[in-house]
Write a protein that holds these residues in place. Structure first.
Motif, PDB file in Angstrom:
ATOM      1  N   GLY A  66     -29.298 -32.976 -33.627  1.00 12.81           N
ATOM      2  CA  GLY A  66     -28.527 -31.788 -34.015  1.00 12.81           C
ATOM      3  C   GLY A  66     -29.216 -30.510 -33.590  1.00 12.81           C
ATOM      4  N   ASN A  67     -30.559 -30.510 -33.747  1.00 13.96           N
ATOM      5  CA  ASN A  67     -31.307 -29.330 -33.291  1.00 13.96           C
ATOM      6  C   ASN A  67     -31.171 -29.135 -31.783  1.00 13.96           C
ATOM      7  OD1 ASN A  67     -32.127 -28.810 -35.899  1.00 13.96           O
ATOM      8  ND2 ASN A  67     -34.047 -29.995 -35.688  1.00 13.96           N
ATOM      9  N   GLN A  68     -31.226 -30.298 -31.067  1.00 15.42           N
ATOM     10  CA  GLN A  68     -31.072 -30.208 -29.599  1.00 15.42           C
ATOM     11  C   GLN A  68     -29.693 -29.673 -29.240  1.00 15.42           C
ATOM     12  OE1 GLN A  68     -31.974 -34.069 -28.045  1.00 15.42           O
ATOM     13  NE2 GLN A  68     -34.185 -33.915 -28.508  1.00 15.42           N
ATOM     14  N   LYS A  69     -28.655 -30.151 -29.986  1.00 12.65           N
ATOM     15  CA  LYS A  69     -27.307 -29.651 -29.711  1.00 12.65           C
ATOM     16  C   LYS A  69     -27.232 -28.159 -29.985  1.00 12.65           C
ATOM     17  CE  LYS A  69     -24.814 -33.962 -30.627  1.00 12.65           C
ATOM     18  NZ  LYS A  69     -23.820 -34.632 -31.500  1.00 12.65           N
ATOM     19  N   THR A  70     -27.897 -27.762 -31.127  1.00 10.98           N
ATOM     20  CA  THR A  70     -27.900 -26.328 -31.430  1.00 10.98           C
ATOM     21  C   THR A  70     -28.593 -25.535 -30.322  1.00 10.98           C
ATOM     22  OG1 THR A  70     -27.973 -26.843 -33.787  1.00 10.98           O
ATOM     23  CG2 THR A  70     -28.595 -24.607 -33.123  1.00 10.98           C
ATOM     24  N   SER A  71     -29.698 -26.111 -29.821  1.00 14.53           N
ATOM     25  CA  SER A  71     -30.410 -25.437 -28.713  1.00 14.53           C
ATOM     26  C   SER A  71     -29.528 -25.345 -27.482  1.00 14.53           C
ATOM     27  CB  SER A  71     -31.706 -26.196 -28.405  1.00 14.53           C
ATOM     28  OG  SER A  71     -32.552 -26.214 -29.532  1.00 14.53           O
ATOM     29  N   ARG A  72     -28.768 -26.435 -27.212  1.00 13.15           N
ATOM     30  CA  ARG A  72     -27.879 -26.405 -26.048  1.00 13.15           C
ATOM     31  C   ARG A  72     -26.792 -25.346 -26.222  1.00 13.15           C
ATOM     32  NH1 ARG A  72     -28.528 -32.101 -26.181  1.00 13.15           N
ATOM     33  NH2 ARG A  72     -26.569 -32.358 -27.306  1.00 13.15           N
ATOM     34  N   VAL A  73     -26.284 -25.217 -27.450  1.00 11.73           N
ATOM     35  CA  VAL A  73     -25.261 -24.196 -27.712  1.00 11.73           C
ATOM     36  C   VAL A  73     -25.837 -22.800 -27.498  1.00 11.73           C
ATOM     37  CG1 VAL A  73     -23.809 -23.161 -29.491  1.00 11.73           C
ATOM     38  CG2 VAL A  73     -23.930 -25.648 -29.275  1.00 11.73           C
ATOM     39  N   GLU A  74     -27.068 -22.624 -28.014  1.00 17.51           N
ATOM     40  CA  GLU A  74     -27.705 -21.316 -27.819  1.00 17.51           C
ATOM     41  C   GLU A  74     -27.933 -21.032 -26.347  1.00 17.51           C
ATOM     42  OE1 GLU A  74     -31.202 -21.471 -30.143  1.00 17.51           O
ATOM     43  OE2 GLU A  74     -30.169 -21.224 -32.073  1.00 17.51           O
ATOM     44  N   ARG A  75     -28.419 -22.101 -25.638  1.00 14.20           N
ATOM     45  CA  ARG A  75     -28.628 -21.909 -24.202  1.00 14.20           C
ATOM     46  C   ARG A  75     -27.319 -21.602 -23.489  1.00 14.20           C
ATOM     47  NH1 ARG A  75     -32.265 -26.283 -24.903  1.00 14.20           N
ATOM     48  NH2 ARG A  75     -30.684 -27.739 -24.131  1.00 14.20           N
ATOM     49  N   GLY A  76     -26.257 -22.304 -23.946  1.00 16.98           N
ATOM     50  CA  GLY A  76     -24.953 -22.019 -23.343  1.00 16.98           C
ATOM     51  C   GLY A  76     -24.514 -20.589 -23.599  1.00 16.98           C
ATOM     52  N   ALA A  77     -24.775 -20.112 -24.841  1.00 14.27           N
ATOM     53  CA  ALA A  77     -24.419 -18.717 -25.151  1.00 14.27           C
ATOM     54  C   ALA A  77     -25.243 -17.748 -24.311  1.00 14.27           C
ATOM     55  CB  ALA A  77     -24.626 -18.460 -26.646  1.00 14.27           C
ATOM     56  N   ASN A  78     -26.549 -18.083 -24.203  1.00 10.91           N
ATOM     57  CA  ASN A  78     -27.401 -17.222 -23.364  1.00 10.91           C
ATOM     58  C   ASN A  78     -26.955 -17.243 -21.908  1.00 10.91           C
ATOM     59  OD1 ASN A  78     -28.966 -16.567 -25.592  1.00 10.91           O
ATOM     60  ND2 ASN A  78     -30.422 -18.255 -25.250  1.00 10.91           N
TER      61      ASN A  78
END
Length: 347
Positions: A96-108
């Motif tokens: 879940g943390n990795q998914k959250t990181s991917r979402v953040e990276r996607g937003a960035n």
């Protein structure tokens, strides 16, 4: 078969470092639970192995000495299952943390893409503005060139009109001078006829005719204008003579024309100055550059200069200064200097 026992502390450190529980158990088992460094080295060496994500199994130790062995087995199995479930929960949390990181990276990444798009738009706008300024400069230059051509054409037209007007004036002056010359020639013929008639009467011993009656024939005012008027053609004839006689020395002819023009211009500018109306013929410079060239002295005499009795000076009396004649002479000299074929084509 059962899952081997490993050092819980080393297992926890490997999991904190991000290694999966199964891989950590396998690494600690095969590295002998010796150290954290050995386990990490084993993982790096076997991370591409086909069974890296499978728990190692070892033979179960069966003890018959204790009557509660079945309970121990159950407890051990339950502990393993609980531990596995705990690891699975932690892995899900990590996922879940990795998914959250991917979402953040996607937003960035989306923000970066938006920034890039803005930069590209700003660059395109800057380039378009620069091109527009360049086109504006070209339009201004074309308009300036057009205005310059219009000014040049206008100046050329005015110069042409001025030249044509001057030519018309010269033609009218020349025609007027020719008419005056014809009138004076007729007057001279009438005077000569009158003188011949009077001479024959004296030879025959006849009385002279009444001078009062014949006075209108030769009025006193006309006797003073018996001298022929100088025409532009006569001035050109002497200049042609000078050019023809020295056609092989063009530099000398040009220098003589320049000196003649200077003499005429000085008199026009300063008609009261006697020094400009008096030329010493023995002056070596004048003699070499002008006096020895046939046609030059005759041209000056035609302009109004007169030789003194001893032929040592050319003098123009103040009363003989004719501005119209001198201006015409200057024009003819300047025309002869500008025309490279002057005096060479005429016979």
């Amino acid at each position: 078969m059962a899952v081997p026992q490993v050092d819980k502390k080393l297992l926890g450190e490997l999991e904190v470092m991000g290694f999966p529980a199964v891989r950590s158990v396998r690494a600690l088992h095969y590295s002998g639970n010796s150290s954290l460094e050995s386990a990490i080295n084993w993982l790096l060496e076997h991370e591409s192995g086909p069974d890296i994500d499978q728990l190692p199994l070892v033979p179960r130790e069966i003890s018959i000495e204790c009557g509660d062995s079945s309970n121990e087995v159950r407890n051990s199995a339950q502990g393993i299952r609980a531990h596995a479930q705990e690891r699975e929960s932690e892995e899900q949390t990590a996922t879940g943390n990795q998914k959250t990181s991917r979402v953040e990276r996607g937003a960035n990444a989306a923000e970066d893409e938006e920034d890039d798009r803005k930069k590209i738009l700003a660059l395109y706008k800057s380039k378009r503005d620069e091109e527009e300024r360049a086109r504006g400069k070209i339009r201004n230059q074309l308009q300036e060139d057009k205005r310059e051509r219009i000014r040049a054409a206008k100046d050329a037209t005015e110069a042409k009109q001025t030249l044509e007007e001057n030519q018309r004036k010269r033609m009218m002056e020349s025609r007027k001078a020719d008419q005056e010359e014809e009138r004076r020639a007729r007057e001279r013929v009438r005077q000569r006829i009158h003188d011949d008639k009077a001479e024959r009467r004296r030879g025959l011993g006849l009385p002279q005719e009444n001078t009062v009656a014949s006075a209108p024939l030769v009025p006193p005012t006309k006797i003073k204008s018996i001298e022929p008027a100088v025409t532009s053609e006569q001035l050109r004839d002497y200049l042609r003579t000078l050019k023809k006689n020295h056609k092989d020395d063009n530099a000398r002819v040009t220098r003589a024309f320049q000196i003649l023009l200077k003499i005429i211009a000085n008199i026009v500018k300063n008609p009261e100055e006697e020094k400009f109306r008096r030329i010493r013929l023995s002056n070596p410079v004048f003699k070499d550059r002008v006096g020895n060239l046939q046609g030059s002295i005759e041209f000056l005499e035609l302009c109004g200069f007169q030789k003194l009795r001893n032929n040592s000076y050319l003098v123009m009396p103040r009363g003989k200064v004719d501005m119209g004649l001198l201006n015409a002479a200057g024009v003819e000299i300047a025309s002869a200097m500008q025309n490279p074929y002057f005096g060479l084509l005429s016979k």
